[in-house]
Design a protein around this motif. Structure first.
Motif, PDB file in Angstrom:
ATOM      1  N   ARG A 116      23.612   0.806  47.201  1.00 52.42           N
ATOM      2  CA  ARG A 116      23.754   1.747  47.962  1.00 52.42           C
ATOM      3  C   ARG A 116      24.988   1.686  48.966  1.00 52.42           C
ATOM      4  NH1 ARG A 116      17.725   1.405  50.922  1.00 52.42           N
ATOM      5  NH2 ARG A 116      16.527   2.415  48.900  1.00 52.42           N
ATOM      6  N   ARG A 117      25.898   1.057  48.398  1.00 54.37           N
ATOM      7  CA  ARG A 117      27.356   1.150  49.327  1.00 54.37           C
ATOM      8  C   ARG A 117      28.106   2.115  48.741  1.00 54.37           C
ATOM      9  NH1 ARG A 117      29.483  -3.933  51.073  1.00 54.37           N
ATOM     10  NH2 ARG A 117      28.003  -5.795  50.521  1.00 54.37           N
ATOM     11  N   PRO A 118      28.476   3.053  49.683  1.00 52.12           N
ATOM     12  CA  PRO A 118      29.086   4.416  49.249  1.00 52.12           C
ATOM     13  C   PRO A 118      30.214   4.394  48.149  1.00 52.12           C
ATOM     14  CG  PRO A 118      28.883   4.175  51.559  1.00 52.12           C
ATOM     15  CD  PRO A 118      28.452   2.881  51.097  1.00 52.12           C
ATOM     16  N   GLU A 119      30.951   3.002  48.214  1.00 45.04           N
ATOM     17  CA  GLU A 119      32.085   2.985  47.391  1.00 45.04           C
ATOM     18  C   GLU A 119      31.369   2.634  45.945  1.00 45.04           C
ATOM     19  OE1 GLU A 119      31.726  -1.101  49.735  1.00 45.04           O
ATOM     20  OE2 GLU A 119      31.292   1.113  50.184  1.00 45.04           O
ATOM     21  N   ASN A 120      30.354   2.351  45.675  1.00 48.68           N
ATOM     22  CA  ASN A 120      29.798   2.004  44.554  1.00 48.68           C
ATOM     23  C   ASN A 120      29.164   3.334  43.906  1.00 48.68           C
ATOM     24  OD1 ASN A 120      30.908  -0.607  44.658  1.00 48.68           O
ATOM     25  ND2 ASN A 120      28.777  -1.300  45.396  1.00 48.68           N
ATOM     26  N   GLN A 121      28.807   4.496  44.643  1.00 43.62           N
ATOM     27  CA  GLN A 121      28.435   5.510  44.219  1.00 43.62           C
ATOM     28  C   GLN A 121      29.172   6.788  43.732  1.00 43.62           C
ATOM     29  OE1 GLN A 121      25.407   6.568  47.353  1.00 43.62           O
ATOM     30  NE2 GLN A 121      24.250   4.845  47.019  1.00 43.62           N
ATOM     31  N   LEU A 122      29.019   7.407  42.409  1.00 46.62           N
ATOM     32  CA  LEU A 122      29.583   8.209  41.811  1.00 46.62           C
ATOM     33  C   LEU A 122      28.655   9.541  42.111  1.00 46.62           C
ATOM     34  CD1 LEU A 122      32.215   9.068  40.216  1.00 46.62           C
ATOM     35  CD2 LEU A 122      30.962   8.439  38.214  1.00 46.62           C
ATOM     36  N   PHE A 123      29.351  10.561  42.230  1.00 50.00           N
ATOM     37  CA  PHE A 123      28.570  11.788  42.522  1.00 50.00           C
ATOM     38  C   PHE A 123      29.157  12.722  41.582  1.00 50.00           C
ATOM     39  CE2 PHE A 123      27.433   9.809  46.421  1.00 50.00           C
ATOM     40  CZ  PHE A 123      26.116  10.213  46.778  1.00 50.00           C
ATOM     41  N   MET A 124      28.292  13.724  40.701  1.00 53.92           N
ATOM     42  CA  MET A 124      28.633  14.680  40.059  1.00 53.92           C
ATOM     43  C   MET A 124      27.525  15.713  40.054  1.00 53.92           C
ATOM     44  SD  MET A 124      28.535  13.049  36.383  1.00 53.92           S
ATOM     45  CE  MET A 124      29.794  11.904  36.364  1.00 53.92           C
ATOM     46  N   LYS A 125      27.908  17.014  40.003  1.00 51.60           N
ATOM     47  CA  LYS A 125      27.160  18.115  39.715  1.00 51.60           C
ATOM     48  C   LYS A 125      27.025  18.457  38.219  1.00 51.60           C
ATOM     49  CE  LYS A 125      24.916  21.768  41.080  1.00 51.60           C
ATOM     50  NZ  LYS A 125      23.624  21.880  41.870  1.00 51.60           N
ATOM     51  N   LEU A 126      25.758  18.485  37.827  1.00 50.56           N
ATOM     52  CA  LEU A 126      25.426  18.869  36.334  1.00 50.56           C
ATOM     53  C   LEU A 126      25.182  20.188  36.460  1.00 50.56           C
ATOM     54  CD1 LEU A 126      23.228  15.831  35.171  1.00 50.56           C
ATOM     55  CD2 LEU A 126      25.858  15.996  34.736  1.00 50.56           C
ATOM     56  N   ASN A 127      25.901  21.091  36.072  1.00 51.45           N
ATOM     57  CA  ASN A 127      25.772  22.422  35.706  1.00 51.45           C
ATOM     58  C   ASN A 127      25.625  22.732  34.193  1.00 51.45           C
ATOM     59  OD1 ASN A 127      26.442  23.288  38.410  1.00 51.45           O
ATOM     60  ND2 ASN A 127      28.620  22.823  38.050  1.00 51.45           N
ATOM     61  N   PRO A 128      25.001  23.848  33.811  1.00 50.79           N
ATOM     62  CA  PRO A 128      24.520  24.332  32.668  1.00 50.79           C
ATOM     63  C   PRO A 128      26.014  24.210  31.878  1.00 50.79           C
ATOM     64  CG  PRO A 128      23.629  25.779  34.297  1.00 50.79           C
ATOM     65  CD  PRO A 128      24.417  24.994  34.821  1.00 50.79           C
ATOM     66  N   GLY A 129      25.886  23.758  30.559  1.00 49.62           N
ATOM     67  CA  GLY A 129      27.260  23.608  29.570  1.00 49.62           C
ATOM     68  C   GLY A 129      27.597  22.043  29.626  1.00 49.62           C
ATOM     69  N   MET A 130      27.205  21.190  30.674  1.00 53.76           N
ATOM     70  CA  MET A 130      27.680  19.942  30.975  1.00 53.76           C
ATOM     71  C   MET A 130      26.739  18.804  30.571  1.00 53.76           C
ATOM     72  SD  MET A 130      30.427  18.028  31.539  1.00 53.76           S
ATOM     73  CE  MET A 130      31.582  18.928  32.372  1.00 53.76           C
ATOM     74  N   VAL A 131      26.786  18.233  29.408  1.00 55.76           N
ATOM     75  CA  VAL A 131      25.700  16.992  29.088  1.00 55.76           C
ATOM     76  C   VAL A 131      26.372  15.695  29.677  1.00 55.76           C
ATOM     77  CG1 VAL A 131      24.832  15.827  27.124  1.00 55.76           C
ATOM     78  CG2 VAL A 131      24.868  18.348  27.233  1.00 55.76           C
ATOM     79  N   LEU A 132      25.275  14.814  30.169  1.00 56.21           N
ATOM     80  CA  LEU A 132      25.644  13.606  30.589  1.00 56.21           C
ATOM     81  C   LEU A 132      24.953  12.345  29.753  1.00 56.21           C
ATOM     82  CD1 LEU A 132      26.590  11.486  32.636  1.00 56.21           C
ATOM     83  CD2 LEU A 132      24.567  12.009  34.018  1.00 56.21           C
ATOM     84  N   LEU A 133      25.324  11.573  29.078  1.00 56.55           N
ATOM     85  CA  LEU A 133      24.743  10.443  28.708  1.00 56.55           C
ATOM     86  C   LEU A 133      24.914   9.055  29.305  1.00 56.55           C
ATOM     87  CD1 LEU A 133      26.378  10.781  24.774  1.00 56.55           C
ATOM     88  CD2 LEU A 133      23.875  10.837  25.272  1.00 56.55           C
ATOM     89  N   VAL A 134      23.926   8.696  29.539  1.00 60.42           N
ATOM     90  CA  VAL A 134      23.546   7.488  30.703  1.00 60.42           C
ATOM     91  C   VAL A 134      23.061   5.996  29.585  1.00 60.42           C
ATOM     92  CG1 VAL A 134      22.528   6.540  32.510  1.00 60.42           C
ATOM     93  CG2 VAL A 134      23.540   8.777  32.499  1.00 60.42           C
ATOM     94  N   ASP A 135      23.552   5.219  29.757  1.00 62.04           N
ATOM     95  CA  ASP A 135      23.151   3.901  29.476  1.00 62.04           C
ATOM     96  C   ASP A 135      22.006   3.449  30.458  1.00 62.04           C
ATOM     97  OD1 ASP A 135      22.414   1.137  28.836  1.00 62.04           O
ATOM     98  OD2 ASP A 135      24.791   0.596  28.280  1.00 62.04           O
ATOM     99  N   ASN A 136      20.826   3.723  30.128  1.00 64.78           N
ATOM    100  CA  ASN A 136      19.825   3.530  31.036  1.00 64.78           C
ATOM    101  C   ASN A 136      19.345   1.740  31.333  1.00 64.78           C
ATOM    102  OD1 ASN A 136      17.522   4.356  32.671  1.00 64.78           O
ATOM    103  ND2 ASN A 136      16.095   3.308  31.315  1.00 64.78           N
ATOM    104  N   TRP A 137      20.050   0.983  30.481  1.00 60.27           N
ATOM    105  CA  TRP A 137      19.950  -0.394  30.698  1.00 60.27           C
ATOM    106  C   TRP A 137      21.029  -0.932  31.892  1.00 60.27           C
ATOM    107  CZ3 TRP A 137      18.990  -2.932  25.247  1.00 60.27           C
ATOM    108  CH2 TRP A 137      17.798  -2.609  24.687  1.00 60.27           C
ATOM    109  N   ARG A 138      22.225  -0.146  32.039  1.00 65.93           N
ATOM    110  CA  ARG A 138      23.089  -0.506  32.886  1.00 65.93           C
ATOM    111  C   ARG A 138      23.271   0.380  33.953  1.00 65.93           C
ATOM    112  NH1 ARG A 138      29.506  -0.410  30.946  1.00 65.93           N
ATOM    113  NH2 ARG A 138      30.369  -0.792  33.032  1.00 65.93           N
ATOM    114  N   ILE A 139      23.118   1.743  33.813  1.00 65.34           N
ATOM    115  CA  ILE A 139      23.493   2.466  34.953  1.00 65.34           C
ATOM    116  C   ILE A 139      22.167   2.970  35.721  1.00 65.34           C
ATOM    117  CG2 ILE A 139      24.527   4.642  35.537  1.00 65.34           C
ATOM    118  CD1 ILE A 139      26.591   2.852  34.437  1.00 65.34           C
ATOM    119  N   LEU A 140      22.094   2.945  37.020  1.00 66.76           N
ATOM    120  CA  LEU A 140      21.169   3.462  37.869  1.00 66.76           C
ATOM    121  C   LEU A 140      21.456   5.047  38.213  1.00 66.76           C
ATOM    122  CD1 LEU A 140      21.648   0.294  39.019  1.00 66.76           C
ATOM    123  CD2 LEU A 140      19.547   0.915  40.233  1.00 66.76           C
ATOM    124  N   HIS A 141      20.520   5.875  38.200  1.00 69.34           N
ATOM    125  CA  HIS A 141      20.769   7.249  38.426  1.00 69.34           C
ATOM    126  C   HIS A 141      19.586   7.718  39.398  1.00 69.34           C
ATOM    127  CE1 HIS A 141      17.644   7.494  35.304  1.00 69.34           C
ATOM    128  NE2 HIS A 141      17.274   8.621  35.846  1.00 69.34           N
TER     129      HIS A 141
END
Length: 414
Positions: free
Chosen positions: A357-382
């Protein structure tokens, strides 16, 4: 000093090297010679070897390697021990003498030759031994890079154009490299349809069908009995922590959103865990060893998932997180440990929660139509921010093994 000493030995053993050096175990000798590495390495590499009572020691390419004799016998790739057509071992490992020793050892310019008590002969390329030794593995550069928001933003990782992924190996390799390095990869220019999203998914990996079906769709109308099907903010978590084999690769595509808010937040769980390991080894050990049960139930269509595992599953060799299971929504009563361990677990859990929850550790992004995000669910919390309006998030769970297989076929060392 080692180089000077070995140069003197080399000068005195030229004659021996020309005819090859035979050595009967268990005596010890040291030789120095030139050996060839692949084209990416220097042409001539100093090399020395020592035969000990219980292992063979090789100094090669600035690395000291030690090989058990049974290891050297077991990995023999002669036709009677290894099927080169199927690339499978023929040799019955359990039939080998655990205390086996070679009767002869010979090292020439680039190969190790061994003769065993039954007369069987084995030979290895010195470069192959370097690549497959324990010590060689430790020296291999790691593709994974731990990150906080500043590190990731400084890297300026650009999304890969969809057509490049669909039409070229270079495009797919770029996606794999970003995914394996950072745990996330972005693809832009994807038409916001189910069909086009599936087409992209199939270029990355095989689709994993689950109780959600072949694909999944999340809308904010409580279509399912899950907090994800709302407009509320979602705390950081990993998916399917209640499963024995959690989904490892998730593909997200926002097909529609006519409101505001709803940014996705991502945290590198391995970075957070590493921070805890450095600052509080006791909390790290607790997170790696104390099992906690997690469950998910849904009456329709009839689902009851449950598993019990530590929050951090650690790779036994590298002692690094292999899988993170963090989902406070689905955690069951803690009944798997005695009372005197419970307080330690809550303290360690608090440490991890505070870190992500430290702000410096959190990356924010807006997912709009046309942008696909792949996430490693064993590593990345979302997670996500709350939002207004109607929103539809569509996607797939993909097989990790197939993604890694395709990466290897593109020449990546994973």
């Amino acid at each position: 000093m080692w180089c000077v000493r070995m140069a003197r030995v080399y000068a005195g053993t030229q004659r021996v090297l020309k005819r090859g050096a035979d050595l009967r175990a268990p005596s010890i000798r040291t030789l120095c010679m030139s050996a060839h590495l692949p084209s990416t390495a220097p042409k001539h590499v100093p090399c020395a070897w020592h035969l000990h009572d219980d292992h063979f020691e090789l100094q090669y390419a600035d690395t000291c390697m030690r090989f058990n004799f049974i290891w050297l016998r077991d990995h023999c790739q002669s036709d009677s021990c290894y099927n080169w057509r199927t690339r499978q071992r023929i040799l019955d490992t359990a039939s080998l003498d655990l205390d086996i020793k070679p009767t002869r050892v010979r090292v020439d310019e680039s190969r190790l030759h061994l003769t065993w008590p039954d007369g069987h002969q084995t030979d290895y390329s010195l470069a192959w031994l370097m690549e497959n030794s324990y010590e060689g593995q430790l020296k291999k550069p790691r593709l994974q890079e731990l990150w906080n928001a500043e590190v990731y933003q400084r890297a300026q990782v650009a999304p890969t154009p969809c057509q490049r992924v669909l039409e070229t190996d270079e495009g797919r390799r770029e996606v794999f490299e970003n995914f394996l390095r950072y745990g996330i990869a972005l693809v832009e220019g994807v038409p916001p349809t189910e069909e086009d999203t599936e087409h992209l998914a199939q270029r990355v990996s095989l689709v994993r069908e689950t109780f959600y079906g072949r694909s999944w769709s999340i809308t904010n109308d409580f279509a399912r009995e899950d907090v994800g099907f709302s407009s509320d903010a979602l705390d950081l978590h990993t998916d399917a922590a209640n499963m024995h084999e959690p989904f490892s690769v998730i593909l997200f595509h926002c097909l529609k959103h006519d409101g505001v808010g709803g940014r996705t937040v991502l945290v590198d769980g391995c970075y957070a865990a590493d921070q805890i390991r450095q600052r509080n080894p006791e909390d790290w050990a607790t997170l790696c060893t104390v099992p906690v049960r997690q469950e998910y139930t849904e009456e329709e269509p009839g689902i009851h998932m449950a598993s019990e595992a530590p929050l951090l599953s650690v790779h036994p060799g590298a002692q690094e997180p292999h899988m993170i299971r963090f989902n406070n929504f689905d955690r069951c009563p803690i009944s798997s440990v005695p009372y005197d361990v419970v307080h330690r677990w809550y303290r360690a859990h608090r440490s991890f929660t505070n870190e992500i929850r430290r702000p410096e550790n959190q990356l924010f992004m807006k997912l709009n139509p046309g942008m696909v995000l792949l996430v490693d669910n064993w590593r990345i919390l979302h997670g996500r921010e709350s939002f207004t309006g109607s929103r539809r998030l569509f996607g797939y769970f993909l097989f990790r093994d197939d993604l890694l297989s395709r990466a290897r076929l593109l020449g990546m060392k994973v």
